[in-house]
Design a protein around this motif. Sequence first.
Motif, short mmCIF file in Angstrom:
data_model
loop_
_atom_site.label_atom_id
_atom_site.label_comp_id
_atom_site.label_asym_id
_atom_site.label_seq_id
_atom_site.Cartn_x
_atom_site.Cartn_y
_atom_site.Cartn_z
N LYS A 66 -23.04 85.18 -34.92
CA LYS A 66 -23.21 86.42 -35.68
C LYS A 66 -23.34 86.08 -37.15
O LYS A 66 -22.56 85.29 -37.69
CB LYS A 66 -22.00 87.34 -35.45
CG LYS A 66 -21.96 88.59 -36.31
CD LYS A 66 -20.68 89.37 -36.01
CE LYS A 66 -20.48 90.52 -36.97
NZ LYS A 66 -19.21 91.25 -36.67
N GLU A 95 -23.65 82.13 -28.99
CA GLU A 95 -24.33 82.91 -30.02
C GLU A 95 -23.59 82.82 -31.36
O GLU A 95 -22.42 82.45 -31.42
CB GLU A 95 -24.42 84.38 -29.60
CG GLU A 95 -25.24 84.60 -28.35
CD GLU A 95 -25.31 86.05 -27.92
OE1 GLU A 95 -26.24 86.41 -27.18
OE2 GLU A 95 -24.40 86.84 -28.32
N GLU A 153 -21.24 97.44 -34.99
CA GLU A 153 -21.35 96.05 -35.44
C GLU A 153 -21.32 95.14 -34.22
O GLU A 153 -20.45 95.27 -33.37
CB GLU A 153 -20.20 95.74 -36.39
CG GLU A 153 -20.36 94.43 -37.14
CD GLU A 153 -19.28 94.24 -38.19
OE1 GLU A 153 -18.60 93.18 -38.16
OE2 GLU A 153 -19.10 95.15 -39.03
N PRO A 154 -22.28 94.23 -34.10
CA PRO A 154 -22.36 93.41 -32.88
C PRO A 154 -21.31 92.31 -32.86
O PRO A 154 -20.76 91.93 -33.90
CB PRO A 154 -23.76 92.81 -32.96
CG PRO A 154 -24.03 92.70 -34.43
CD PRO A 154 -23.37 93.90 -35.06
N SER A 155 -21.07 91.80 -31.67
CA SER A 155 -20.17 90.66 -31.49
C SER A 155 -20.95 89.55 -30.79
O SER A 155 -21.76 89.83 -29.89
CB SER A 155 -18.96 91.04 -30.65
OG SER A 155 -18.17 92.02 -31.31
N PRO A 156 -20.73 88.30 -31.17
CA PRO A 156 -21.48 87.21 -30.53
C PRO A 156 -20.94 86.90 -29.14
O PRO A 156 -19.73 86.87 -28.92
CB PRO A 156 -21.25 86.04 -31.48
CG PRO A 156 -19.92 86.32 -32.10
CD PRO A 156 -19.82 87.82 -32.22
N ARG A 187 -24.04 87.56 -41.24
CA ARG A 187 -24.15 88.64 -42.23
C ARG A 187 -25.49 88.45 -42.91
O ARG A 187 -25.72 87.44 -43.58
CB ARG A 187 -23.01 88.54 -43.24
CG ARG A 187 -23.13 89.51 -44.44
CD ARG A 187 -22.90 90.94 -43.99
NE ARG A 187 -22.79 91.85 -45.13
CZ ARG A 187 -23.81 92.53 -45.66
NH1 ARG A 187 -25.05 92.39 -45.15
NH2 ARG A 187 -23.62 93.36 -46.66
N TYR A 244 -25.62 93.16 -40.09
CA TYR A 244 -25.26 92.01 -39.26
C TYR A 244 -26.26 91.89 -38.11
O TYR A 244 -26.80 92.88 -37.63
CB TYR A 244 -23.85 92.17 -38.66
CG TYR A 244 -22.74 92.11 -39.66
CD1 TYR A 244 -22.11 90.90 -39.98
CD2 TYR A 244 -22.29 93.26 -40.28
CE1 TYR A 244 -21.08 90.85 -40.91
CE2 TYR A 244 -21.26 93.22 -41.22
CZ TYR A 244 -20.66 92.00 -41.52
OH TYR A 244 -19.65 91.95 -42.44
N THR A 245 -26.50 90.67 -37.67
CA THR A 245 -27.30 90.45 -36.48
C THR A 245 -26.74 89.26 -35.73
O THR A 245 -26.01 88.44 -36.29
CB THR A 245 -28.79 90.22 -36.83
OG1 THR A 245 -29.58 90.34 -35.65
CG2 THR A 245 -29.02 88.84 -37.45
N VAL A 246 -27.06 89.18 -34.46
CA VAL A 246 -26.59 88.09 -33.61
C VAL A 246 -27.76 87.16 -33.31
O VAL A 246 -28.83 87.61 -32.87
CB VAL A 246 -25.97 88.62 -32.31
CG1 VAL A 246 -25.75 87.48 -31.31
CG2 VAL A 246 -24.64 89.31 -32.60
N GLU A 248 -19.32 84.87 -37.64
CA GLU A 248 -18.48 84.63 -36.46
C GLU A 248 -19.29 83.83 -35.45
O GLU A 248 -20.51 83.98 -35.37
CB GLU A 248 -18.06 85.97 -35.85
CG GLU A 248 -17.09 85.91 -34.70
CD GLU A 248 -16.75 87.28 -34.13
OE1 GLU A 248 -16.14 87.35 -33.06
OE2 GLU A 248 -17.14 88.30 -34.77
#
Length: 346
Positions: free
Chosen positions: A28, A26, A19-22, A30, A120-122, A67
């Motif tokens: 993040k 940036e 799962e990516p983190s911003p 869902r 999820y994507t950033v 986030e």
Amino acid sequence: MKVARFHAPGDIRVEDAPEPSPGPGEVKIRVRNCSTCGTDVKIYKHGHHHIRPPRVMGHEIAGEVAETGAGVTGWTAGDRVQVIAAIPCGRCEECLRGRLTVCPNQESMGYHYDGGFAEYTVVPAKVLAVDGLNRIPDGVGFAEASVAEPLACVLNGQELARVAGGDDVVVIGAGPIGCLHVRLARSRGARRVFLADLNPGRLAMSAERVRPDAAISGQQVDIVDEVLKLTGGRGADVVITAAASGAAQQQAVQMAARQGRISFFGGLPKDDPVIAMDANLVHYRELTIVGANGSSPRHNARALDLIATGAVPVADLITHRIPLAGVLDGLEIVAQGAAIKVTVEP
């Protein structure tokens, strides 16, 4: 989390990913919906020169903020958002002149950055820098909001072609883009809108929803002759080629009225981009031929407004909703022309 990654032509895998983190600047999100298009099918089959695999595909993205990274203001968890696909740099000569759709430094979600076929994507800082993260208006669902991106491209095309009140408009190509062109032309005051396609099944499916003034089957009649009959020999004020067809572009020139405008909306295959046309028709009829390349952040925001107000309904154009695990089935449905709009719901 689960993602659909492009590894090579013909090789898209639904697989696990961290799962990516911003990062700084940036956001993040869902992902709730990421709709598909013909370009996704082309990437699946042939790849793309801007994609360095493995890459998470999907560029018609809507979801909710999960986030925010350091320095981000104005966004909080739970905000419902739509993301631009094409990211202009905002700094080059073209951008500074307001020509963001032709930015030579343009990057894209799902190409240069991981896209929306994921849980999820950033959203990169570059998107926020050009106001490319849009709030979804109340009353607009995530699936509808994901269609704002292609509608934004259609809006750019019709602005360039100057579609206006009283126009007779022909749309060649009855896929999702063609359907959006029909509805947007009506919202801009077109007098009549005609929809043409070679695929009778797709034409019937689309015409049932968008109700053009005439549905023209290229398998049954000569499209040019039919348009001339429908317009009393005058031709169409605007012709939009919403198909990757050189023949359609040639026909567009033949069926345009005097001082008509022609939008080469659909690009041609890179191995067959040259057409032959009667340039004297352009000369003597004073025709205008324009291209159309994507959309700007402004177009995306406007597209959401058009959906929210009901000026351009899109909910009924979404004919298939599939889970992320079924993304390959969805792309095959698109490739067969058996759907209008297919949306992935991670």
